[in-house]
Design a protein around this motif. Structure first.
Motif, PDB file in Angstrom:
ATOM      1  N   ALA A  32       0.842  -1.204   0.000  1.00 19.98           N
ATOM      2  CA  ALA A  32       0.000   0.000   0.000  1.00 19.98           C
ATOM      3  C   ALA A  32       0.878   1.256   0.000  1.00 19.98           C
ATOM      4  O   ALA A  32       0.601   2.208  -0.741  1.00 19.98           O
ATOM      5  CB  ALA A  32      -0.931   0.004   1.208  1.00 19.98           C
ATOM      6  N   VAL A  33       1.927   1.267   0.803  1.00 18.67           N
ATOM      7  CA  VAL A  33       2.824   2.426   0.851  1.00 18.67           C
ATOM      8  C   VAL A  33       3.545   2.591  -0.479  1.00 18.67           C
ATOM      9  O   VAL A  33       3.653   3.714  -1.004  1.00 18.67           O
ATOM     10  CB  VAL A  33       3.827   2.296   2.020  1.00 18.67           C
ATOM     11  CG1 VAL A  33       4.926   3.344   1.926  1.00 18.67           C
ATOM     12  CG2 VAL A  33       3.102   2.395   3.356  1.00 18.67           C
ATOM     13  N   ILE A  34       4.022   1.500  -1.053  1.00 16.96           N
ATOM     14  CA  ILE A  34       4.715   1.572  -2.337  1.00 16.96           C
ATOM     15  C   ILE A  34       3.766   2.086  -3.419  1.00 16.96           C
ATOM     16  O   ILE A  34       4.140   2.928  -4.240  1.00 16.96           O
ATOM     17  CB  ILE A  34       5.318   0.204  -2.711  1.00 16.96           C
ATOM     18  CG1 ILE A  34       6.521  -0.080  -1.811  1.00 16.96           C
ATOM     19  CG2 ILE A  34       5.705   0.138  -4.188  1.00 16.96           C
ATOM     20  CD1 ILE A  34       7.106  -1.461  -1.944  1.00 16.96           C
ATOM     21  N   THR A  35       2.533   1.612  -3.418  1.00 17.28           N
ATOM     22  CA  THR A  35       1.552   2.082  -4.400  1.00 17.28           C
ATOM     23  C   THR A  35       1.278   3.567  -4.214  1.00 17.28           C
ATOM     24  O   THR A  35       1.219   4.324  -5.184  1.00 17.28           O
ATOM     25  CB  THR A  35       0.250   1.268  -4.290  1.00 17.28           C
ATOM     26  OG1 THR A  35       0.563  -0.117  -4.484  1.00 17.28           O
ATOM     27  CG2 THR A  35      -0.763   1.708  -5.317  1.00 17.28           C
ATOM     28  N   TRP A  36       1.132   4.003  -2.971  1.00 19.33           N
ATOM     29  CA  TRP A  36       0.898   5.421  -2.720  1.00 19.33           C
ATOM     30  C   TRP A  36       2.094   6.250  -3.179  1.00 19.33           C
ATOM     31  O   TRP A  36       1.915   7.321  -3.770  1.00 19.33           O
ATOM     32  CB  TRP A  36       0.624   5.672  -1.230  1.00 19.33           C
ATOM     33  CG  TRP A  36       0.312   7.106  -0.962  1.00 19.33           C
ATOM     34  CD1 TRP A  36      -0.894   7.714  -1.080  1.00 19.33           C
ATOM     35  CD2 TRP A  36       1.243   8.118  -0.582  1.00 19.33           C
ATOM     36  NE1 TRP A  36      -0.765   9.050  -0.773  1.00 19.33           N
ATOM     37  CE2 TRP A  36       0.532   9.321  -0.468  1.00 19.33           C
ATOM     38  CE3 TRP A  36       2.606   8.126  -0.318  1.00 19.33           C
ATOM     39  CZ2 TRP A  36       1.135  10.519  -0.106  1.00 19.33           C
ATOM     40  CZ3 TRP A  36       3.216   9.313   0.038  1.00 19.33           C
ATOM     41  CH2 TRP A  36       2.474  10.494   0.144  1.00 19.33           C
TER      42      TRP A  36
END
Length: 95
Positions: A32-36
């Motif tokens: 999720a952090v990488i996608t954000w």
């Protein structure tokens, strides 16, 4: 599994084939952090770039055009690069 050449049955004396273990995938939170990290800059830059052209557009049309550009860039280019970088950092830390 190895088989006997004469009977075609499994060979009990053959050593089992063990596949190399794949590294564990990142947690859902890391993904999720990488996608954000991929999406936020692309959206911010995209809004700046299409802003002057799309002033009079309906907000849904602006969002549609922006997502047509941002989603493929994120999915095919940016997120894979960030995942590779995360994997390299993780591998370096595990050594």
């Amino acid at each position: 599994m190895a088989t006997s050449a004469t009977t075609g049955l499994p060979d009990a004396t053959a050593a089992p084939v063990v596949a190399p273990s794949a590294p564990n995938p990142p947690s859902v939170h890391v993904r999720a952090v990488i996608t954000w990290l991929a999406i936020f800059p692309l959206v911010a830059i995209g809004m700046l770039l299409i802003g002057p052209v799309s002033v009079d557009w309906h907000p849904v049309a602006r969002a549609f055009v922006l997502t047509l550009i941002v989603v493929p860039l994120a999915v095919y280019l940016v997120v894979p690069q960030l995942m590779r970088a995360y994997g390299a950092i993780r591998a370096r830390k595990s050594r």
